[in-house]
Scaffold this active site. Structure first.
Site, PDB file in Angstrom:
ATOM      1  N   ARG A  28     -10.830  -0.108  14.527  1.00 17.50           N
ATOM      2  CA  ARG A  28     -10.728   0.604  13.379  1.00 17.50           C
ATOM      3  C   ARG A  28     -11.704   0.281  12.304  1.00 17.50           C
ATOM      4  O   ARG A  28     -12.639   0.835  11.902  1.00 17.50           O
ATOM      5  CB  ARG A  28      -9.151   0.739  12.725  1.00 17.50           C
ATOM      6  CG  ARG A  28      -8.439   1.700  12.303  1.00 17.50           C
ATOM      7  CD  ARG A  28      -7.036   1.735  12.028  1.00 17.50           C
ATOM      8  NE  ARG A  28      -6.782   0.412  11.471  1.00 17.50           N
ATOM      9  CZ  ARG A  28      -5.478   0.352  10.887  1.00 17.50           C
ATOM     10  NH1 ARG A  28      -4.662   1.317  10.882  1.00 17.50           N
ATOM     11  NH2 ARG A  28      -5.242  -0.643  10.218  1.00 17.50           N
ATOM     12  N   MET A  31      13.186  24.176   4.543  1.00 21.33           N
ATOM     13  CA  MET A  31      12.525  23.416   3.338  1.00 21.33           C
ATOM     14  C   MET A  31      13.560  22.516   2.527  1.00 21.33           C
ATOM     15  O   MET A  31      13.344  21.521   2.280  1.00 21.33           O
ATOM     16  CB  MET A  31      11.588  24.542   2.689  1.00 21.33           C
ATOM     17  CG  MET A  31      10.972  24.067   1.668  1.00 21.33           C
ATOM     18  SD  MET A  31      10.146  25.252   0.654  1.00 21.33           S
ATOM     19  CE  MET A  31       8.881  25.747   1.694  1.00 21.33           C
ATOM     20  N   TYR A  72      16.846  28.660  11.033  1.00 20.74           N
ATOM     21  CA  TYR A  72      15.333  29.421  11.566  1.00 20.74           C
ATOM     22  C   TYR A  72      15.265  29.237  12.992  1.00 20.74           C
ATOM     23  O   TYR A  72      15.267  28.277  13.672  1.00 20.74           O
ATOM     24  CB  TYR A  72      14.272  28.807  10.717  1.00 20.74           C
ATOM     25  CG  TYR A  72      14.177  29.257   9.277  1.00 20.74           C
ATOM     26  CD1 TYR A  72      14.084  30.440   9.130  1.00 20.74           C
ATOM     27  CD2 TYR A  72      14.233  28.306   8.281  1.00 20.74           C
ATOM     28  CE1 TYR A  72      14.152  30.895   7.559  1.00 20.74           C
ATOM     29  CE2 TYR A  72      14.051  28.605   6.865  1.00 20.74           C
ATOM     30  CZ  TYR A  72      14.131  29.934   6.455  1.00 20.74           C
ATOM     31  OH  TYR A  72      14.065  30.276   5.285  1.00 20.74           O
ATOM     32  N   LYS A 132       0.883  -1.148  -0.162  1.00 15.40           N
ATOM     33  CA  LYS A 132      -0.002   0.070  -0.136  1.00 15.40           C
ATOM     34  C   LYS A 132       0.817   1.213   0.100  1.00 15.40           C
ATOM     35  O   LYS A 132       2.127   1.102   0.110  1.00 15.40           O
ATOM     36  CB  LYS A 132      -0.760   0.103   1.302  1.00 15.40           C
ATOM     37  CG  LYS A 132      -0.109  -0.057   2.492  1.00 15.40           C
ATOM     38  CD  LYS A 132      -1.329  -0.339   3.625  1.00 15.40           C
ATOM     39  CE  LYS A 132      -0.461  -0.356   4.918  1.00 15.40           C
ATOM     40  NZ  LYS A 132      -1.241  -0.924   6.062  1.00 15.40           N
TER      41      LYS A 132
HETATM   42  C1  LIG Z   1      -0.423  -2.183   6.566  1.00 21.57           C
HETATM   43  C2  LIG Z   1      -1.143  -3.391   6.930  1.00 21.57           C
HETATM   44  C3  LIG Z   1      -0.564  -4.657   7.159  1.00 21.57           C
HETATM   45  C4  LIG Z   1       1.236  -4.529   6.973  1.00 21.57           C
HETATM   46  O1  LIG Z   1       1.536  -3.945   8.230  1.00 21.57           O
HETATM   47  P1  LIG Z   1       3.333  -3.925   8.419  1.00 21.57           P
HETATM   48  O2  LIG Z   1       3.350  -3.481  10.029  1.00 21.57           O
HETATM   49  O3  LIG Z   1       3.994  -2.816   7.663  1.00 21.57           O
HETATM   50  O4  LIG Z   1       3.586  -5.198   8.232  1.00 21.57           O
HETATM   51  C5  LIG Z   1      -1.092  -5.508   7.283  1.00 21.57           C
HETATM   52  N1  LIG Z   1      -2.251  -5.638   7.278  1.00 21.57           N
HETATM   53  C6  LIG Z   1      -3.095  -4.530   7.195  1.00 21.57           C
HETATM   54  C7  LIG Z   1      -4.637  -4.671   7.485  1.00 21.57           C
HETATM   55  C8  LIG Z   1      -2.604  -3.316   6.911  1.00 21.57           C
HETATM   56  O5  LIG Z   1      -3.126  -2.194   6.819  1.00 21.57           O
END
Ligand SMILES: *Cc1c(COP(=O)(O)O)cnc(C)c1O
Length: 356
Positions: free
Chosen positions: A130, A300, A252, A35
């Site tokens: 969630r 930046m 800064y 993802k």
């Molecule tokens: C992102 C995610 C993972 C992978 O998580 P990692 O900690 O990067 O291994 C697995 N399952 C779900 C549902 C996720 O959203």
């Protein structure tokens, strides 16, 4: 000449990290989680290095379509499921596996017309709160899905909030156990559980961050014995040097003031490149084989480091912000975040080289 910053993606380290992951999971299969455009590494460029995986897990439909167009014919899992009824056309056309976490999705699947029945992952909310069906609704949801002619297989799924802790999977694992029997495959382990909770491996694991060589706990020491390798190096160069007197400040907000004479160097990397602006004085930066300390506020486009202790240092020297020599987890930890966020935040303006 372009600005001297670039990111290098180490493709062979993906293949290596996948084989390290396999060593932990016996006969279980792996969803390689890609993802967020492969945690900021670009699905398009890195998926082939992971193509000995059993499946790819992603979020967005366009990521799934990209993988199919790139030629991946194996399983693809939509981790958050589909977002509207219409998405099921894409699920059907591209043969995607979708997670199912809400009642409306049950109706949507029931009412859809598919060319072939689909595989689904029924998600239990085991305490993260969630996504997922609550434990009292879960058995009905699984039963309903498995009775649908539109569904070919149902896998039991949940997600852990604390898989980096020794007892962190105990409670959620207890909550899904009553539903586990021999009728349904099970997929509950993320990276932390892949490394540290073998009893959660079951049929499939979903490993993300370990494929990118970073720690699920955010602490590199926790994976130091695992032989996982960095997949991203962010590097730049020194573009300015100064000797400053005691009492002089840097950057800064004059957040750092020298208490003694110092030699400092300016690096062409800033928060607009994805470097964390909250990284404080002391955050490590790699220069000529040693760690130097960040000084003052990150701007930046630039940051400043202490090179007082470095013998030979000159303009044009290469600096590693994180990567092969400096674990991304160490930089993230200093900045109060996790390696995941830094990878995902690599900015578009940084040129990326994909190294075989
Ligand atoms: C992102 C995610 C993972 C992978 O998580 P990692 O900690 O990067 O291994 C697995 N399952 C779900 C549902 C996720 O959203």
């Amino acid at each position: 000449m372009p600005r001297p910053i670039s990111a290098v993606i180490h493709l062979q380290n993906f293949t290596h990290n996948l084989s390290v992951t396999r060593r932990h999971i016996g006969a279980s299969k792996i969803w390689s989680v890609m993802k967020a455009d492969a945690y900021g590494h670009s699905i398009k460029h890195v998926w082939k290095a992971l193509s000995s995986t059993d499946g790819f897990a992603i979020l967005d439909l366009h990521e799934a379509i990209l993988l199919r167009e790139e030629g991946w014919t194996g399983p693809i899992l939509l981790l958050e499921g589909f977002f509207q009824q219409d998405d099921l056309k894409v699920v059907d056309q591209y043969q995607l596996t979708t997670s199912v976490h809400s009642d409306w999705q049950l109706d949507a699947i029931e009412n859809a017309t598919f060319t072939a029945p689909i595989s689904v992952y029924a998600k239990l909310n085991s305490g993260m709160n969630r996504l997922g069906f609550s434990p009292d609704k879960y058995a009905d949801a699984v039963k309903r899905l498995s009775s649908m002619s539109n569904v070919s297989s149902v896998t039991l799924m949940t997600h852990f909030a604390n898989s980096d802790l020794t007892t962190g999977t105990d409670l959620p694992h207890q909550r899904i156990k009553p539903f586990i029997d021999h009728n349904y495959p099970v997929c509950i382990a993320n990276s932390g559980a892949t490394l540290w909770h073998p009893k959660t491996h079951y049929d499939w694991v979903r490993s993300g961050v370990i494929l990118y060589g970073a720690s699920p706990s955010g602490k590199w020491q926790d994976i130091a014995d695992k032989d996982l390798r960095a997949t991203m190096t962010l590097r730049s160069q020194i573009i300015g040097m100064h000797y400053i007197a005691a009492g002089e400040s840097i950057g800064y907000g004059s957040k750092f003031t020298a208490s003694q004479p110092m030699k400092i160097a300016t690096v062409a990397c800033g928060y607009a490149d994805g470097y964390p602006r909250h990284a404080p004085t002391g955050t490590p930066v790699w220069l000529n084989g040693q760690r130097c300390a960040l000084l003052g506020a990150v701007s930046m486009d630039m940051l400043t480091i202490d090179v007082s202790e470095c013998q030979e240092v000159s303009i044009g020297d290469e600096v590693e912000l994180w990567g092969k020599n400096l674990p991304i987890d160490d930089v993230a930890q200093a900045a109060g975040t996790i390696g995941y966020e830094l990878m995902c935040a690599l900015a578009k303006r940084v040129p990326v080289l994909y190294e075989e």
